[in-house]
Design an enzyme around this catalytic site. Structure first.
Site, PDB file in Angstrom:
ATOM      1  N   SER A  16       0.826  -1.207   0.000  1.00  0.00           N
ATOM      2  CA  SER A  16       0.000   0.000   0.000  1.00  0.00           C
ATOM      3  C   SER A  16       0.864   1.262   0.000  1.00  0.00           C
ATOM      4  O   SER A  16       1.608   1.504  -0.942  1.00  0.00           O
ATOM      5  CB  SER A  16      -0.969  -0.040   1.184  1.00  0.00           C
ATOM      6  OG  SER A  16      -1.974   0.937   1.060  1.00  0.00           O
TER       7      SER A  16
ATOM      8  N   ASP B 137     -10.312  -4.153  -4.286  1.00  0.00           N
ATOM      9  CA  ASP B 137      -9.482  -3.133  -3.643  1.00  0.00           C
ATOM     10  C   ASP B 137      -9.632  -1.811  -4.385  1.00  0.00           C
ATOM     11  O   ASP B 137      -9.471  -1.780  -5.612  1.00  0.00           O
ATOM     12  CB  ASP B 137      -8.015  -3.586  -3.656  1.00  0.00           C
ATOM     13  CG  ASP B 137      -7.058  -2.607  -2.988  1.00  0.00           C
ATOM     14  OD1 ASP B 137      -7.504  -1.557  -2.489  1.00  0.00           O
ATOM     15  OD2 ASP B 137      -5.856  -2.899  -2.959  1.00  0.00           O
TER      16      ASP B 137
ATOM     17  N   HIS C 176      -7.913  -5.408   0.048  1.00  0.00           N
ATOM     18  CA  HIS C 176      -6.751  -4.623   0.475  1.00  0.00           C
ATOM     19  C   HIS C 176      -6.305  -5.067   1.875  1.00  0.00           C
ATOM     20  O   HIS C 176      -7.130  -5.327   2.755  1.00  0.00           O
ATOM     21  CB  HIS C 176      -7.106  -3.136   0.512  1.00  0.00           C
ATOM     22  CG  HIS C 176      -5.942  -2.233   0.681  1.00  0.00           C
ATOM     23  ND1 HIS C 176      -5.217  -1.752  -0.378  1.00  0.00           N
ATOM     24  CD2 HIS C 176      -5.360  -1.714   1.797  1.00  0.00           C
ATOM     25  CE1 HIS C 176      -4.254  -0.968   0.066  1.00  0.00           C
ATOM     26  NE2 HIS C 176      -4.307  -0.941   1.393  1.00  0.00           N
TER      27      HIS C 176
END
Length: 360
Positions: free
Chosen positions: A208, A303, A333
């Protein structure tokens, strides 16, 4: 006349504290037990199948999301920042579980962010190294929140893992995190004996926000004549602050990472005068990506960041960078931090570890 009995408040508070501690200790075993139900049973209790764009949400992920909704509570992004950070770290620790590892050592080096070195069992030195940069929207996350995934990757790849506790926004907005991570990368290359590593076998990766930082370090290294890592590993990375691709609206609610969380983190990380098209923020907008390290990119099907991660992989390939792109179609995610409770997450991370072992 009723007697007035003294209330032993210390004892009452102790009882409630003990109950809360027990609840937290019980979370991970309960989650593991539920997610290990036989597939037909899990599918039944998870609810109606969730499909989108030809994808089906993994039943473990669906059950996890359902349990989150049933548990209620205030979302992380709506809590005061200190409480939100604690809550997210607790969620990650619960989902990560205790992962076996040869050794773990905290490093404090003057002038650098704190770091943590993970050494797998029976490793031969000098060993390969993965410099890992944690996610959390540049605002949340720390060494503890991503402890499990670092242990998992180290033990299964055979590489040492060095995690970086970079400065976070809003106390330290962009580019503080980039500066810290770049300093850690150059320090690791310059101190192989201290780490017991081969400086020619270093990978750079993160999940991320950490994936975004990994791309920034590769770009800064290229433009500053610093050697590239042998490999960059980008797990559902943030790659563009200038636009919202389709997956942002498609999956911005109900799939763990929310649009509200993304918006709050963006406001904390970027100062008003910051140009969101800066390559160290939005590598997808960079004019030239040639000369960067080979990339292994993973995205999750459900996601909000899926499309920008895939778009960045295509841009790398267009500019001549060797790329492997994998979409974990049923996952959400944050799956990298779920290795302690989800076999689906572990399968994805085993693939990452296998790629590291092969390439390093």
């Amino acid at each position: 006349m009723n007697a007035r009995w003294p209330v032993p408040w210390v004892t009452v508070f102790d009882v409630f504290a003990a109950m809360e501690a027990w609840r937290r200790r019980a979370e991970a075993p309960v989650l593991r037990m539920v997610l290990r139900l036989p597939s037909p049973v899990l599918r039944l209790v998870a609810g109606r199948r969730v499909t989108s764009q030809g994808q089906m949400l993994d039943p473990q992920m669906q059950m996890l999301l359902r349990m989150q909704r049933l548990a209620g509570g205030t979302p992380v992004e709506r809590l005061a920042l200190p409480a939100g950070r604690r809550a997210l770290a607790r969620q990650c620790r619960t989902a990560g579980g205790g992962q076996p590892i040869g050794a773990v050592r905290d490093l404090v080096v003057g002038g650098l962010a704190d770091m943590r070195l993970y050494t797998p069992t029976d490793v031969d030195e000098p060993a390969p190294l993965l410099l890992f940069l944690h996610g959390g929207g540049f605002v949340y996350g720390d060494l503890d929140s991503h402890d499990a995934v670092c242990r998992y990757l180290a033990q299964r790849s055979g590489a040492k893992v060095l995690a970086v506790d970079y400065r976070r926004a809003p106390e330290h907005p962009f580019p503080a995190a980039v500066d810290d991570c770049f300093a850690a990368y150059t320090w690791a290359r310059a101190h192989p004996a201290e780490l017991g590593i081969d400086p020619e076998r270093i990978a750079l990766g993160g999940d991320s926000a950490g994936g975004n930082l990994a791309t920034a370090i590769c770009l800064r290294a290229r433009d500053g004549d610093v050697p590239q890592p042998r490999l960059q590993v980008l797990l559902y990375p943030v790659t563009d602050f200038t636009q919202e691709l389709a997956s942002r609206s498609e999956y911005g609610e109900g799939f763990w990472l929310t649009e509200e969380f993304i918006t709050r983190c963006r406001a904390a990380y970027l100062q008003p005068e910051t140009d969101p098209s800066d390559p160290l923020l939005s590598p997808l907008q960079t004019k030239d990506l040639a000369g960067l390290a080979p990339a292994y990119v993973e995205t999750a099907g459900f996601d909000p960041l899926r499309d920008e991660g895939a778009a960045y992989a295509r841009r790398l390939a267009d500019d001549g960078v060797t790329v492997e792109l994998h979409r974990r179609a049923g996952l959400i995610h944050g799956y990298a931090t779920m290795v302690g409770i989800s076999s689906s997450a572990r399968a994805a991370m085993r693939a990452v570890a296998a790629h590291l072992r092969t390439r390093l």
